[in-house]
Write a protein that holds these residues in place. Structure first.
Motif, PDB file in Angstrom:
ATOM      1  N   SER A   1       0.877  -1.182  -0.026  1.00 61.53           N
ATOM      2  CA  SER A   1       0.182  -0.056  -0.105  1.00 61.53           C
ATOM      3  C   SER A   1       0.984   1.246  -0.039  1.00 61.53           C
ATOM      4  O   SER A   1       0.436   2.345  -0.033  1.00 61.53           O
ATOM      5  CB  SER A   1      -1.022  -0.008   1.184  1.00 61.53           C
ATOM      6  N   LEU A   2       2.065   1.192   0.074  1.00 60.09           N
ATOM      7  CA  LEU A   2       2.969   2.363   0.015  1.00 60.09           C
ATOM      8  C   LEU A   2       3.630   2.460  -1.389  1.00 60.09           C
ATOM      9  O   LEU A   2       3.782   1.812  -2.101  1.00 60.09           O
ATOM     10  CB  LEU A   2       4.188   2.036   1.121  1.00 60.09           C
ATOM     11  N   THR A   3       3.910   3.782  -1.613  1.00 62.95           N
ATOM     12  CA  THR A   3       4.483   4.266  -2.655  1.00 62.95           C
ATOM     13  C   THR A   3       6.046   3.536  -2.879  1.00 62.95           C
ATOM     14  O   THR A   3       6.449   3.322  -1.760  1.00 62.95           O
ATOM     15  CB  THR A   3       4.296   5.474  -3.034  1.00 62.95           C
ATOM     16  N   VAL A   4       6.576   3.609  -4.368  1.00 62.39           N
ATOM     17  CA  VAL A   4       7.702   3.168  -4.416  1.00 62.39           C
ATOM     18  C   VAL A   4       8.741   4.093  -3.561  1.00 62.39           C
ATOM     19  O   VAL A   4       9.648   3.501  -2.766  1.00 62.39           O
ATOM     20  CB  VAL A   4       8.217   3.425  -5.719  1.00 62.39           C
ATOM     21  N   HIS A   5       8.245   5.206  -3.522  1.00 64.73           N
ATOM     22  CA  HIS A   5       9.425   6.090  -2.865  1.00 64.73           C
ATOM     23  C   HIS A   5       9.304   5.907  -1.191  1.00 64.73           C
ATOM     24  O   HIS A   5      10.159   6.113  -0.344  1.00 64.73           O
ATOM     25  CB  HIS A   5       9.161   7.661  -3.111  1.00 64.73           C
ATOM     26  N   GLU A   6       8.057   5.838  -0.733  1.00 63.03           N
ATOM     27  CA  GLU A   6       7.711   5.566   0.732  1.00 63.03           C
ATOM     28  C   GLU A   6       8.406   4.008   0.960  1.00 63.03           C
ATOM     29  O   GLU A   6       9.056   3.981   2.131  1.00 63.03           O
ATOM     30  CB  GLU A   6       6.289   5.435   0.978  1.00 63.03           C
TER      31      GLU A   6
END
Ligand SMILES: Nc1ncnc2c1ncn2[C@@H]1O[C@H](COP(=O)(O)OP(=O)(O)OP(=O)(O)O)[C@@H](O)[C@H]1O
Ligand SMILES: [Mg+2]
Lengths: 291, 232
Positions: free
Chosen positions: B92-97
């Motif tokens: 559920s997190l973005t790539v960056h996160e």
């Protein structure tokens, strides 16, 4: 006009329910723990406020809220680290049994200490002040403040979850506990903070409700159910959904009371909940992501 | 002093013994490869180093210090990070996160999000995408990048090439020299034996919870490795 009134009061009541519900949902989301003591943990802060201000108020209980929030945060953190962390990974049943036991302990403890009689918190003038919209329509300041607080709390929680390092860690732990540990996250600490934050939020609702009406040690069970219903109606994992769920439940209850009589208030809420559950089992705004 | 020493480690899942008396020494700057059939205990060994499993008997030393009873997050602080089996990116997190979570312990070092995007340029345009929507190869690159964000001295990689297209595998192996240059020793578990043996400085072959053979790849014959792999 009666209808409009019931709807407006229902929306405001829904704000209160969502204050109870976001904590439940936060705990379930980060550690998959169904906390059956959650309802009793919404009652506890009103008693803590009562101790702080005294029964002939030394000062306005509204000012006690920040202090009770801190106390409940610390209590939640320690409760999680001392007890609940040990059941998080031992299956659903262990969590249910332990939190059910806690629920009974809190309820009976409060009865023992404060009797089963209803108590109130006196916030003075503000309890009776209202905004008059027309002859038959007035909005009480207190219910309005509770609703605004609910919106502010949910917006703040949302920002905390999406913008801060800690919030990111919450979401990572919720997604994949073991991977989170491998990345250097101390899950025991994260769970404890989650419980602390949940109880801190619950405190706002619990004390405000204690000011608005009366409270007694037996209210926990109903509040747990309302919180559950709000979470499910709104959809797991969505804070704004939880607000929506609370509002739907509040409006259903007050319309039910209007149409069928006050005795039907609670049941009307349950019936609407069951209908929504049947039609939209995942709620209105569910957020679920899988790998 | 060796970077990692596992001494006489025996590891259990409840009553089931998965590792018997394992001894391994990994030197700084090595690419240490672990091979072996399914269920041989390779992942169990990596999890024991990472700290999600604790050996019942034996010791683990990192930089000469015993780390056996440190929780995983303390080991990350010391510089041990993981690319888990199955990638395990946070869906559920973005790539960056995901990358930022890798840096959770704030260890100082050469790796930043920009450095990771330079190493795996394919990740840069995906920055804001949820990790659940990535392809297998993209997820693997992300999992490696996330582990690098911890600025590890030792990176544990489990099955980095499993299920990936040959061109992606090639790109991942091409990243190894950059990792080594940045002071990161590699302990890698691999199914693709031929490929890993071309880069490894040391190989250990696991067989039913024991190490059947270990040494420098160039000094081992194919027959020896095959025998150790299949236990014949
Ligand atoms: N969580 C678990 N509980 C019980 N037994 C397990 C668990 N994980 C692994 N095992 C067992 O431990 C042994 C070693 O497993 P491990 O995952 O370390 O093997 P592996 O060498 O990594 O295999 P693969 O190549 O399939 O990944 C196997 O027999 C496996 O069945
Ligand atoms: Mg494995």
């Amino acid at each position: 006009m009666d209808w409009l009134n019931a709807i407006i009061q229902g929306i405001l009541l829904g704000g209160l329910y969502s204050l109870f519900a976001v904590g439940l949902s936060l705990v379930f989301g980060t550690m998959r723990l169904t906390n059956l003591a959650h309802g009793d943990l919404t009652v506890l802060p009103a008693y803590i406020a009562l101790i702080i201000v005294g029964s002939t108020p030394r000062f306005n209980p509204l000012y006690a809220i920040p202090m009770v929030m801190v106390i409940m945060f610390v209590f939640g953190y320690l409760l999680q680290r001392g007890v609940l962390n040990f059941v998080v990974n031992s299956g659903d049943i262990a969590g249910v049994i332990v939190t059910f036991g806690m629920s009974i302990v809190i309820m009976n403890g409060l009865q023992e200490a404060f009797t089963a009689n209803s108590q109130g918190l006196d916030a003075g003038q503000i309890e009776n002040m209202s905004i008059t919209l027309s002859d038959q329509l007035a909005i009480g300041w207190l219910p309005l403040i509770i609703f605004i607080l609910a919106v502010v709390v949910i917006a703040a929680l949302q920002l905390y979850m999406s913008r801060t390092k800690m919030g990111r860690a919450f979401r990572a732990v919720s997604d994949d506990q073991e991977a989170a540990r491998l990345m250097g996250i101390n899950t025991k600490h994260i769970w404890a903070v989650a419980m602390g934050v949940a109880l801190l939020i619950v405190t706002i609702g619990g004390v405000m409700m204690g000011i608005r009406t009366t409270f007694n040690p037996l209210l926990g069970a109903d509040r747990l159910i309302f919180a559950f219903e709000a979470v499910i109606i709104g959809g797991m994992g969505s804070s704004w959904g939880t607000l929506l769920g609370g509002v739907v439940l509040g409006v259903a209850q007050l319309l039910g009371a209007l149409v069928f009589g006050p005795a039907w208030q609670i049941l009307a809420g349950h019936v609407v909940f069951v209908i929504i559950l049947a039609l939209r089992p995942r709620g209105f705004l569910a957020k679920t992501v899988t790998a | 002093m060796s970077l990692l020493q596992i001494e006489n480690a025996s590891v259990f899942y409840e009553d089931f013994q998965a590792l018997y008396d394992i001894n391994i020494t990994v030197e700084e700057g090595e690419i240490f490869a672990c091979i072996g059939a399914n269920g041989a205990g390779k992942s169990t060994m990596l999890k024991t180093v990472a700290g999600v499993l604790v050996p019942k008997v034996g010791r683990i030393l990192f930089d000469g210090r015993p780390i056996d009873h440190m929780p995983p997050y303390k080991r990350v602080e010391l510089g041990i990070s993981s690319v888990p089996e199955g990638r395990r990116v946070f869906p559920s997190l973005t790539v960056h996160e995901n990358l930022l979570i890798g840096a959770y312990r704030n260890r100082k070092g050469p790796w930043t999000t920009d450095a990771v995007y330079d190493l795996f340029p394919l990740l840069r345009p995906l920055k804001k995408r949820q990790a659940s929507g990535l392809s297998g190869g993209e997820q693997q690159a992300l999992a490696i990048g996330r582990a690098l964000m911890a600025n590890p001295r030792l990176i544990l990689m489990d099955e980095v090439s499993l299920g990936l297209a040959p061109v992606v595998i090639k790109r991942i192996y091409e990243a190894f020299p950059t990792l080594l240059e940045n002071g990161c020793t590699i302990l890698v578990v691999e199914q693709d034996v031929q490929h890993v043996l071309t880069v490894a400085t040391h190989v250990a072959c696991f067989l039913e919870g024991r190490i059947a053979l270990q040494g420098v790849p160039s000094e081992l014959t194919n027959e020896q490795i095959t025998a150790a792999y299949f236990g014949v």
